[in-house]
Scaffold this motif. Sequence first.
Motif, mmCIF file in Angstrom:
data_model
loop_
_atom_site.group_PDB
_atom_site.id
_atom_site.type_symbol
_atom_site.label_atom_id
_atom_site.label_comp_id
_atom_site.label_asym_id
_atom_site.label_seq_id
_atom_site.Cartn_x
_atom_site.Cartn_y
_atom_site.Cartn_z
ATOM 1 N N GLY A 142 0.643 -1.057 0.182
ATOM 2 C CA GLY A 142 -0.180 0.237 -0.059
ATOM 3 C C GLY A 142 1.476 1.448 0.118
ATOM 4 O O GLY A 142 1.847 1.313 0.715
ATOM 5 N N GLU A 143 0.398 2.137 -0.970
ATOM 6 C CA GLU A 143 0.969 3.329 -0.741
ATOM 7 C C GLU A 143 0.698 4.877 -0.148
ATOM 8 O O GLU A 143 1.448 5.603 -0.020
ATOM 9 N N LYS A 144 -0.284 4.568 1.069
ATOM 10 C CA LYS A 144 -0.528 5.950 0.920
ATOM 11 C C LYS A 144 -0.525 6.603 2.385
ATOM 12 O O LYS A 144 0.002 5.314 2.904
ATOM 13 N N THR A 145 -0.519 7.329 3.141
ATOM 14 C CA THR A 145 -0.310 7.502 3.921
ATOM 15 C C THR A 145 -1.089 7.452 4.766
ATOM 16 O O THR A 145 -2.624 6.707 4.522
ATOM 17 N N LYS A 146 -0.825 7.016 6.252
ATOM 18 C CA LYS A 146 -2.198 6.746 7.074
ATOM 19 C C LYS A 146 -3.612 7.749 6.795
ATOM 20 O O LYS A 146 -4.478 7.651 7.121
ATOM 21 N N LYS A 236 -6.245 -5.701 -1.677
ATOM 22 C CA LYS A 236 -5.980 -6.566 -2.802
ATOM 23 C C LYS A 236 -6.630 -6.878 -3.628
ATOM 24 O O LYS A 236 -7.702 -7.198 -3.624
ATOM 25 N N ASP A 237 -6.289 -7.904 -4.710
ATOM 26 C CA ASP A 237 -7.109 -8.492 -5.727
ATOM 27 C C ASP A 237 -7.839 -9.797 -5.120
ATOM 28 O O ASP A 237 -9.249 -9.341 -5.481
ATOM 29 N N LYS A 238 -7.550 -9.921 -3.829
ATOM 30 C CA LYS A 238 -8.353 -10.747 -3.031
ATOM 31 C C LYS A 238 -9.679 -10.114 -3.017
ATOM 32 O O LYS A 238 -11.043 -11.222 -2.795
ATOM 33 N N LEU A 239 -9.744 -9.598 -2.455
ATOM 34 C CA LEU A 239 -10.648 -8.834 -1.997
ATOM 35 C C LEU A 239 -11.684 -8.114 -3.026
ATOM 36 O O LEU A 239 -12.939 -8.191 -3.240
ATOM 37 N N ARG A 240 -11.082 -8.107 -4.421
ATOM 38 C CA ARG A 240 -12.041 -7.515 -5.755
ATOM 39 C C ARG A 240 -12.119 -8.224 -5.972
ATOM 40 O O ARG A 240 -13.639 -8.734 -6.414
#
Length: 277
Positions: A142-146, A236-240
């Motif tokens: 993941g690349e987002k800040t908190k 993640k892909d699994k959630l999609r």
Amino acid sequence: YSLDNKYREWINGKLNTIGGHISGAIIGGGELFASNSNFNAAVKIWVEQLRKRNIPIYIFGVGGGYTNTLYRIRYRNALQKVNGVYVRDPYSKTVFENSYHVSANCFADVVFTYGNEKICHKKINTVLCNILSYEQYINGKGEKTKEEYFADWKKLIESEIDNNTILLYGSTTKEDRKTTEEFAKIYGRPYSIVFTDTIEEYWSLLDTVGCVISGRMHSMILAMQKGCKCVPYMWKDKLRVFSEEYCDCSIDVGAIRADALCGFEDLKKNLIAKERK
């Protein structure tokens, strides 16, 4: 390769302590075939040591995503030496066949075998939120800040609540609790913390809930069997894949459970066949 040597010594020692005949080895559980250095080392050595002892090996109930080149080569070498592979969704089947060049059987996730038939969708204005650990999100690339991460969660929650909604925060893994509590305090809306320690406690809690918002797939598989609306945080892909395949209130959970049980029966059949040879 230091991890390889560490696991070789540990696994060899464990197998040597087992007395008597071993009919087969089953390696499985969740999203194992991903970017996890420990499992990437361990599965290679498990397969190596089990084959040295002529023990049939089956990979069962797993999922996976595309990973880096080194891990892909190591997974491929291990998987091509096992007796059978069972994955939990069509996406994982594609990954295993394209990346690892192995044929994979596809059956529904084993968690669908827990519990009873799905009840009718409940009109309960209570939402249960499981905020995925921010550390887990970062480890998953993941690349987002908190702050951005929490803003995503706030938007997702607000899409499912109104002024009368009872807001609960829970978790199905202890590692999510710190982030869940932190978010709950920042969000500011009245809430209750309802952390559970066992699957039985979580299963009972779902009787009081109309909607589950989570970044954990298994928490939602259990929830949908209780007639809850499931809203995944798709990190993640699994959630999609879960959202596309299962987040439909009209879906026949009984049929999905039957498919998961067929996976167990097929595995059992193959183990018995190997035993008789």
